[in-house]
Design an enzyme around this catalytic site. Structure first.
Site, PDB file in Angstrom:
ATOM      1  N   ASP A 123     -32.584  78.993 -33.844  1.00 11.35           N
ATOM      2  CA  ASP A 123     -33.882  78.604 -33.294  1.00 11.35           C
ATOM      3  C   ASP A 123     -34.231  79.256 -31.960  1.00 11.35           C
ATOM      4  O   ASP A 123     -35.391  79.277 -31.561  1.00 11.35           O
ATOM      5  CB  ASP A 123     -33.952  77.078 -33.134  1.00 11.35           C
ATOM      6  N   HIS A 124     -33.260  79.810 -31.249  1.00  7.21           N
ATOM      7  CA  HIS A 124     -33.493  80.271 -29.887  1.00  7.21           C
ATOM      8  C   HIS A 124     -33.889  81.745 -29.767  1.00  7.21           C
ATOM      9  O   HIS A 124     -34.383  82.164 -28.719  1.00  7.21           O
ATOM     10  CB  HIS A 124     -32.235  80.039 -29.034  1.00  7.21           C
ATOM     11  N   ASP A 188     -26.457  72.003 -26.635  1.00  9.46           N
ATOM     12  CA  ASP A 188     -27.794  72.135 -26.096  1.00  9.46           C
ATOM     13  C   ASP A 188     -28.097  70.843 -25.350  1.00  9.46           C
ATOM     14  O   ASP A 188     -27.759  69.754 -25.826  1.00  9.46           O
ATOM     15  CB  ASP A 188     -28.821  72.360 -27.212  1.00  9.46           C
ATOM     16  N   ARG A 471     -39.394  70.744 -20.217  1.00  8.89           N
ATOM     17  CA  ARG A 471     -38.971  71.350 -18.963  1.00  8.89           C
ATOM     18  C   ARG A 471     -40.032  72.282 -18.431  1.00  8.89           C
ATOM     19  O   ARG A 471     -40.709  72.957 -19.197  1.00  8.89           O
ATOM     20  CB  ARG A 471     -37.681  72.133 -19.232  1.00  8.89           C
ATOM     21  N   SER A 666     -30.234  73.086 -18.551  1.00  7.66           N
ATOM     22  CA  SER A 666     -29.629  73.372 -19.853  1.00  7.66           C
ATOM     23  C   SER A 666     -28.127  73.159 -19.847  1.00  7.66           C
ATOM     24  O   SER A 666     -27.471  73.183 -18.806  1.00  7.66           O
ATOM     25  CB  SER A 666     -29.943  74.813 -20.256  1.00  7.66           C
ATOM     26  N   ARG A 668     -26.132  75.301 -21.025  1.00  7.76           N
ATOM     27  CA  ARG A 668     -25.578  76.636 -21.269  1.00  7.76           C
ATOM     28  C   ARG A 668     -24.297  76.895 -20.485  1.00  7.76           C
ATOM     29  O   ARG A 668     -24.269  76.926 -19.261  1.00  7.76           O
ATOM     30  CB  ARG A 668     -26.625  77.714 -21.015  1.00  7.76           C
TER      31      ARG A 668
END
Length: 777
Positions: A123-124, A188, A471, A666, A668
């Site tokens: 999806d990213h 995520d 965000r 995030s 990440r």
């Protein structure tokens, strides 16, 4: 049509006699796609009873889920905000950008298959340019080697794979995998979206996911419980999004750190499960570990509508003792929100906790000199792309159309999943948006994470956009630091797109129709669930094959997208002396500042290349510039990653100095992998966001805090740093930092930390992965 504010009726015919076939000992699958995963309510309840007896007090709903998944409930130390819990999650979900590194780490552990159910979602990596179909085709071509790697790796290691075009990870999880009482971790930060179906869903870094994939207990500091009591019932223009927007204004972006937000009160039963998902999703914006709603009728209706009626019936059996809070349970703090008086909110710009009620927006926008023209309105995303969201937004568009109006602003629509796209295409909402002038984007994250090839303005142009996303940090959506991004409900975003003006209040203001007459938009309305059921659309799921032995994982030779990992070096057993400060970061430093997304997403599987974005968005306290720092040995100003490499290649360890809530945003883990790869030793701040702090520990770095926050102000970017006391490094024992100014006398200060014994081992071994490999040998 049913109002989304009324109790929803089940839109689909129920299978016969399911209630009589489901009992406490039933074997019920977690989902409709796997045959090897089952719901463990009986075992979960047994653990809860053990813990309740040990603690001698009633438990909140969130506590029941947590303690029901304890690895060792009999002897686990449990103190909210203090203890580290060892947990056994039900499953793991990974999006494609983070899955690459998680899978590479899992592969380096040398295990034949994952120990728990795992799914990967593409999806990213799909950039929004011209529209869904063309953008998807372009992404499949550009990212072929990454998709090939993920498709073959998931097949090899027994994971489910959702292909590009499937939809956004959190929407797919809600539609297929979430169920009441479950514990899921996801790579995520918006994994908590699944709290809308009564489960604890927690965002983590890839190394945490590898623990669960490798059959190790997953560690979480026992959260405090923030209770949010909802009373009354929403009406008119107010939507579930406004609950979390208002809450963000109350708590700020760090008010939920170390806490689970648990909603309760009669107001909980007045809106949809997808609305609850929206609220839980954006709980990440207040720093919460996760958010959750108790099992209720709306969840039953959503489970039924998505073909999971057996799960709904099974949950009903355990609702009284497992899937609800105990009577007289206690929260660490309680915030009460009256839904009767709640009004729509607009949050921003530049931070998701700057909350302004719509009644004050005109005044506040003018006072702050925010750009008043709304250039773009964007609806959808993982936060607000349910059937209900799309139906209510479409009702506003239809109302405007009866007066001859279309969008004044550019208007984009991001369906959260292929199922949502197919359903709203069948039921007409998609055509309504197109006639309005809307651009339908791919079923993917797109502009929400910076995957947006925006062409309507030049970089540096001061402008306003309004989205239904979660965000709105500086530059996040379009890479332009002058874009003032505001977050609101899809309904309010649609109204702004019609008016084209940030000052517009649809509750009180009028518009001029094509006939010149003034009119007010009608309050939005729409079905919470499709009355004709969901249309699943194209089949985009790849199950792992029965025979996985012949599958080879594809990593292209010489790839600049994928790179096998080399283990980090272990600690040398000595104190760290005479280290330069790479950068003293000024003010808010999110994971977007530390490791940007957008175009950098293509390097998420290549540590060397992605490290070229380390801290390039952070503001250097010395010169107030981004990506311009002085090499303390040469005096030369260069970019942050360039200077870090210079230090590393000369064998020099370095530190970063940061402010409050460092690493918010995030999940990440690249924001932790990159400083480790570039030779970092410690990140020293006033405070950390939860996920980032854990990610740093996992990679063998030292996240440390000033015992006296004022010491941050005394540090100069040209100082040299010693960290001493490492040979006696122990839980609860401070370390000492000795500061050697360029000019002047040295001074020292205490540094606190949150390391436990096992986490100290991660530091000593060089990373958590190194520790896993040493144990598995």
């Amino acid at each position: 049509m049913l109002s989304a504010r009324s109790t929803l009726k089940t839109p689909l015919k129920r299978t016969l006699a399911t209630a009589t076939t489901i009992g406490r000992n039933s074997k019920v699958n977690q989902n409709l796609l796997e045959t090897h995963s089952f719901i463990n309510y009986k075992e979960n309840l047994k653990n809860v009873d053990i813990v309740r007896k040990r603690l001698g007090r009633p438990l909140t709903y969130a506590e029941k889920i947590l303690y029901g998944h304890l690895d060792k409930p009999h002897d686990q130390e449990i103190t909210r905000g203090v203890s580290y819990l060892k947990l056994r999650p039900d499953r793991v979900a990974c999006q494609d950008a983070t899955a690459q590194m998680a899978i590479l780490q899992f592969m380096s552990a040398g295990l034949p298959e994952v120990a728990k159910p795992v799914t990967v979602h593409c999806d990213h990596l799909i950039q929004a340019q011209v529209g869904g179909e063309k953008d998807l085709a372009r992404a499949i071509d550009l990212n072929k080697e990454v998709y090939d790697f993920l498709a073959t790796a998931t097949a090899k290691y027994n994971m489910g794979f959702w292909k590009p075009g499937s939809g956004i990870i959190h929407q797919i999880v809600l539609e297929n995998y979430a169920f009441p009482g479950a514990l899921i971790i996801g790579t995520d930060s918006h994994t908590p979206n699944a709290g809308g179906l009564g489960q604890l869903a927690i965002g983590v870094g890839g190394a945490d996911a590898v623990d669960v994939m490798s059959d190790l207990p997953w560690e979480l500091k026992a959260p405090k419980i923030l209770g949010v009591k909802l009373t009354g019932k929403m009406n008119g223009w107010t939507s579930p999004k406004d609950i979390i927007l208002k809450l963000a204004g109350i708590t700020t972006v760090k008010g939920g750190t170390g806490k689970i937000v648990e909603y309760f009160g009669e107001g909980v039963d007045t809106f949809s499960a997808t609305g609850m998902g929206t609220i839980c999703n954006m709980g990440a914006e207040i720093g919460a570990t996760t958010s959750v709603f108790p099992f209720n009728k709306s969840m039953v209706e959503y489970l039924d509508a998505t073909g999971r009626d057996k799960i709904a019936e099974f949950a009903k059996v355990y609702q009284g003792d497992l899937l609800s809070a105990d009577k007289d349970c206690e929260y660490d703090e309680v915030i009460e929100l009256d839904l009767n008086t709640l009004e729509p909110y607009v949050n921003g710009p530049f931070t998701p906790d700057l909350a302004t009620p719509i009644s004050k927006m005109k005044e506040v926008a003018v006072k702050n000199d925010w750009p008043l023209e709304v250039k773009v309105g964007l609806i959808g995303s993982c936060t607000n792309s349910s059937y209900e969201d799309m139906s209510r937004a479409a009702s506003i568009v239809k109302d405007a159309a009866t007066h001859g109006l279309k969008a004044k602003s550019i208007f984009t629509v991001t369906p959260g999943s292929e199922q949502i796209r197919a359903t709203i295409e069948r039921d007409g909402q998609l055509e309504t948006f197109k006639e309005f002038g809307g651009i339908v984007l791919a079923n993917a994250c797109g502009p929400c994470i910076g995957q947006w090839d925006r062409q309507d303005i030049k970089k540096g142009d001061k402008n306003t956009i309004v989205s239904s996303y979660n965000r709105n940090f500086t530059s996040r959506n379009d890479g332009n630091p002058q874009t003032h991004a505001f977050v609101a409900s899809p309904e309010l975003v649609t109204a702004f797109a019609i008016a084209g003006d940030l000052r517009f209040n649809p509750l009180t203001d009028t518009l001029k129709g094509a006939d010149g007459k003034e009119f007010k938009l009608k309050p939005p309305f729409g079905d919470g669930l499709p009355t004709r059921g969901y249309d699943k659309g194209n089949n985009t799921y790849q199950a792992p094959p029965a025979n996985r032995d012949s599958v080879d994982v594809k990593i292209a030779s010489g790839s600049d997208r994928l790179q096998k990992l080399v283990p980090f070096e272990a600690w040398n057993g000595k104190d760290a002396l005479d280290m330069p400060i790479l950068i003293k970061s000024l003010g808010k430093t999110t994971t977007d500042h530390i490791s940007m997304a957008g175009p950098w997403l293509k390097y998420r599987g290549h540590l060397e290349n992605i490290s070229n974005n380390y801290m390039i968005g952070a503001i250097n306290a010395e010169n107030k510039k981004a990506n311009s720092i002085r090499n303390v040995y040469t005096g030369e100003y260069k970019g942050v990653p360039d200077t870090a490499r210079d230090y590393r290649d000369k064998g020099i360890k370095w530190v970063v100095i940061g402010d409050e809530n460092f690493g918010e945003g995030s999940s990440r883990e690249h924001a932790a992998l990159e400083p480790r790869f570039l030779g970092g030793f410690a990140i020293i701040t006033r405070s950390f966001a939860r996920i980032h702090e854990t990610n740093l520990k996992k990679q063998g770095l030292l996240p440390l805090n000033f015992q006296n926050p004022a010491d941050y102000d005394k540090i100069n970017p040209t100082d040299k740093i010693d960290i001493v006391g490492l040979k006696e490094f122990a839980p609860g024992k401070n370390l000492t930092m000795v500061v050697h100014p360029e000019n002047g006398a040295s001074w020292d200060c205490e540094l606190t930390h949150t390391f436990n014994k096992e986490q100290i081992d991660w530091f000593k071994y060089g990373s958590a992965l190194n520790k896993i490999k040493s144990v598995s040998k």
